[in-house]
Design an enzyme around this catalytic site. Sequence first.
Site, PDB file in Angstrom:
ATOM      1  N   GLU A  93      12.593  27.604  13.280  1.00 15.66           N
ATOM      2  CA  GLU A  93      12.081  27.707  11.912  1.00 15.66           C
ATOM      3  C   GLU A  93      12.847  28.750  11.124  1.00 15.66           C
ATOM      4  O   GLU A  93      13.158  29.837  11.628  1.00 15.66           O
ATOM      5  CB  GLU A  93      10.598  28.062  11.930  1.00 15.66           C
ATOM      6  CG  GLU A  93       9.798  26.897  12.445  1.00 15.66           C
ATOM      7  CD  GLU A  93       8.318  27.027  12.134  1.00 15.66           C
ATOM      8  OE1 GLU A  93       7.947  27.027  10.955  1.00 15.66           O
ATOM      9  OE2 GLU A  93       7.550  27.123  13.093  1.00 15.66           O
ATOM     10  N   CYS A 106      15.140  34.227   6.171  1.00 19.67           N
ATOM     11  CA  CYS A 106      14.475  34.768   7.356  1.00 19.67           C
ATOM     12  C   CYS A 106      14.772  33.785   8.495  1.00 19.67           C
ATOM     13  O   CYS A 106      14.322  32.648   8.460  1.00 19.67           O
ATOM     14  CB  CYS A 106      12.983  34.864   7.066  1.00 19.67           C
ATOM     15  SG  CYS A 106      12.010  35.394   8.470  1.00 19.67           S
ATOM     16  N   CYS A 113       8.183  32.462  21.026  1.00 18.39           N
ATOM     17  CA  CYS A 113       8.295  33.913  21.219  1.00 18.39           C
ATOM     18  C   CYS A 113       7.423  34.332  22.393  1.00 18.39           C
ATOM     19  O   CYS A 113       6.287  33.865  22.522  1.00 18.39           O
ATOM     20  CB  CYS A 113       7.850  34.650  19.954  1.00 18.39           C
ATOM     21  SG  CYS A 113       8.024  36.443  20.120  1.00 18.39           S
ATOM     22  N   CYS A 117       1.962  38.940  20.274  1.00 15.48           N
ATOM     23  CA  CYS A 117       1.265  39.731  19.256  1.00 15.48           C
ATOM     24  C   CYS A 117       0.013  38.939  18.860  1.00 15.48           C
ATOM     25  O   CYS A 117       0.086  37.742  18.574  1.00 15.48           O
ATOM     26  CB  CYS A 117       2.153  39.984  18.042  1.00 15.48           C
ATOM     27  SG  CYS A 117       3.648  40.898  18.475  1.00 15.48           S
ATOM     28  N   CYS A 120      -0.318  36.831  15.473  1.00 17.30           N
ATOM     29  CA  CYS A 120       0.823  35.991  15.088  1.00 17.30           C
ATOM     30  C   CYS A 120       0.697  34.594  15.675  1.00 17.30           C
ATOM     31  O   CYS A 120       0.486  34.425  16.881  1.00 17.30           O
ATOM     32  CB  CYS A 120       2.113  36.646  15.577  1.00 17.30           C
ATOM     33  SG  CYS A 120       3.554  35.603  15.354  1.00 17.30           S
ATOM     34  N   GLY A 166      10.480  34.720  17.306  1.00 18.11           N
ATOM     35  CA  GLY A 166      11.219  35.361  18.386  1.00 18.11           C
ATOM     36  C   GLY A 166      11.370  36.858  18.243  1.00 18.11           C
ATOM     37  O   GLY A 166      11.172  37.426  17.181  1.00 18.11           O
ATOM     38  N   GLU A 167      11.710  37.478  19.362  1.00 17.99           N
ATOM     39  CA  GLU A 167      11.997  38.916  19.407  1.00 17.99           C
ATOM     40  C   GLU A 167      13.524  39.056  19.518  1.00 17.99           C
ATOM     41  O   GLU A 167      14.109  38.785  20.569  1.00 17.99           O
ATOM     42  CB  GLU A 167      11.281  39.532  20.627  1.00 17.99           C
ATOM     43  CG  GLU A 167      11.781  40.900  21.044  1.00 17.99           C
ATOM     44  CD  GLU A 167      11.825  41.942  19.929  1.00 17.99           C
ATOM     45  OE1 GLU A 167      10.793  42.198  19.305  1.00 17.99           O
ATOM     46  OE2 GLU A 167      12.912  42.503  19.679  1.00 17.99           O
ATOM     47  N   SER A 198      14.293  42.978  12.991  1.00 19.14           N
ATOM     48  CA  SER A 198      12.956  43.518  13.224  1.00 19.14           C
ATOM     49  C   SER A 198      12.575  43.359  14.693  1.00 19.14           C
ATOM     50  O   SER A 198      12.638  42.258  15.236  1.00 19.14           O
ATOM     51  CB  SER A 198      11.965  42.746  12.350  1.00 19.14           C
ATOM     52  OG  SER A 198      10.659  43.108  12.688  1.00 19.14           O
ATOM     53  N   SER A 221       8.232  46.890  14.157  1.00 20.89           N
ATOM     54  CA  SER A 221       6.898  46.394  13.846  1.00 20.89           C
ATOM     55  C   SER A 221       5.881  47.259  14.595  1.00 20.89           C
ATOM     56  O   SER A 221       5.899  47.333  15.820  1.00 20.89           O
ATOM     57  CB  SER A 221       6.850  44.930  14.299  1.00 20.89           C
ATOM     58  OG  SER A 221       5.603  44.421  14.061  1.00 20.89           O
ATOM     59  N   LEU A 222       5.020  47.925  13.856  1.00 16.02           N
ATOM     60  CA  LEU A 222       4.142  48.934  14.455  1.00 16.02           C
ATOM     61  C   LEU A 222       2.680  48.449  14.489  1.00 16.02           C
ATOM     62  O   LEU A 222       2.086  48.310  15.548  1.00 16.02           O
ATOM     63  CB  LEU A 222       4.260  50.216  13.624  1.00 16.02           C
ATOM     64  CG  LEU A 222       3.829  51.521  14.250  1.00 16.02           C
ATOM     65  CD1 LEU A 222       4.578  51.778  15.538  1.00 16.02           C
ATOM     66  CD2 LEU A 222       4.066  52.667  13.256  1.00 16.02           C
ATOM     67  N   CYS A 345       4.850  35.665   7.004  1.00 16.50           N
ATOM     68  CA  CYS A 345       4.946  36.384   8.271  1.00 16.50           C
ATOM     69  C   CYS A 345       3.812  36.019   9.212  1.00 16.50           C
ATOM     70  O   CYS A 345       2.651  35.998   8.810  1.00 16.50           O
ATOM     71  CB  CYS A 345       4.864  37.876   8.026  1.00 16.50           C
ATOM     72  SG  CYS A 345       6.341  38.498   7.283  1.00 16.50           S
TER      73      CYS A 345
HETATM   74  S1  SF4 Z   1       5.022  38.984  15.447  1.00 20.20           S
HETATM   75 FE1  SF4 Z   1       7.184  38.553  15.963  1.00 20.20          FE
HETATM   76  S2  SF4 Z   1       7.419  39.494  17.995  1.00 20.20           S
HETATM   77 FE2  SF4 Z   1       5.205  39.290  17.667  1.00 20.20          FE
HETATM   78  S3  SF4 Z   1       4.673  37.288  18.589  1.00 20.20           S
HETATM   79 FE3  SF4 Z   1       5.106  36.943  16.401  1.00 20.20          FE
HETATM   80  S4  SF4 Z   1       7.261  36.326  16.353  1.00 20.20           S
HETATM   81 FE4  SF4 Z   1       6.901  37.319  18.309  1.00 20.20          FE
END
Ligand code: SF4
Length: 353
Positions: A93, A106, A113, A117, A120, A166-167, A198, A221-222, A345
């Site tokens: 995506e 983006c 991923c 989180c 998400c 993804g990370e 990020s 990302s905190l 996001c």
């Molecule tokens: S916020 Fe980013 S790192 Fe966290 S699960 Fe979603 S895509 Fe992955």
Amino acid sequence: MSILPHLTGFSRPELDEFLAKLGEPRYRSDQVFRGLHQRRLQSFVEMTDLPKALRERLCETATASVLSVESKYVSTDGTRRFLMKTNDGYPVETVYIPTENRDTICFSSQSGCPMKCDFCLTAKLGLLRNLTTGEIVEQVIAVLNDVYGVGENTPHGTNLVAMGAGEPFLNFENLIKAVEIMSDENGLFIVPGRITVSTAGIVPKIYDFANLERRPNLAISLSAPTDELRNVLMPINKRWKLDDLMQAAKAFEKTLKRGERFTFEYVLLGGVNDSIEHARALAALLVKHDLRRVKINLIPHNPAEPLDYHPPDLDQVIAFKNALELLGVSAYVRTPRGRDIYAACGQLAAKAG
Ligand code: SF4
């Protein structure tokens, strides 16, 4: 599925070597590189400045495209979300976000991923696989071609953010190689200063990133100011605690050039992490680790079923921002874009509509 080498993901030296093996001189490699990246061609057939025999040879031995755009959703605010597919069937995506004077793309670094989180939607997919360098670069090419036409000028500057699925730091080498390719002045020419990566907090890679000579901007990302809360919201915190993360952030801060800053992102979840006490704890965390050259991007949560979280009230967002600023911390509220098409996001999950 094509197993032919995808030349869009080849560095300059790799491309030189590939064409040399076909018996071609160096200037042909320059032409192919320009064709792929400056003219944004996704097929060798269109490279009409090459002899026909070479075009045919390239078609037999390599590919210029491994992604297909499956669907595209256009938001009322002009944001476009692209649902692409790799040639082995994995979802990718990418989101295009226009503003008055610049475009932001983006892009995704992984299909799915693994980071879990809690707020998400992408996390629900789990990790499907890392994207290749070529798949990362081709996302940008495909989006620019869709918006402006193949090879047409892009009237606005393009900023890139590795904040899609993804990370990125779990696909570090492919990402950094893609950044190098995309920054080439004979290609897309999107310099690292226009790119932001990020991370959810892969601590060892923050140190590696800090040591890169030409590196993009960093965002961490905190989303929580205490270990207790961050363990729940971002389980990566169980592996690397806030103190470890902040020490890495400090090491990164020390490598910044004059005038540069880096970013902490904080997703505001209504009733969960958005109180004035949380804002104060966040400011205190920065003081504890002597982090001064940072700004906080506040991202009001984007609703995404089946997640339990809800966005905070606007009053609360403003109160949170003001509390940080009173304590000397720069804070900005990020306006959500493309919420109606699941492009915002935390909403990317290969969802239609
Ligand atoms: S916020 Fe980013 S790192 Fe966290 S699960 Fe979603 S895509 Fe992955």
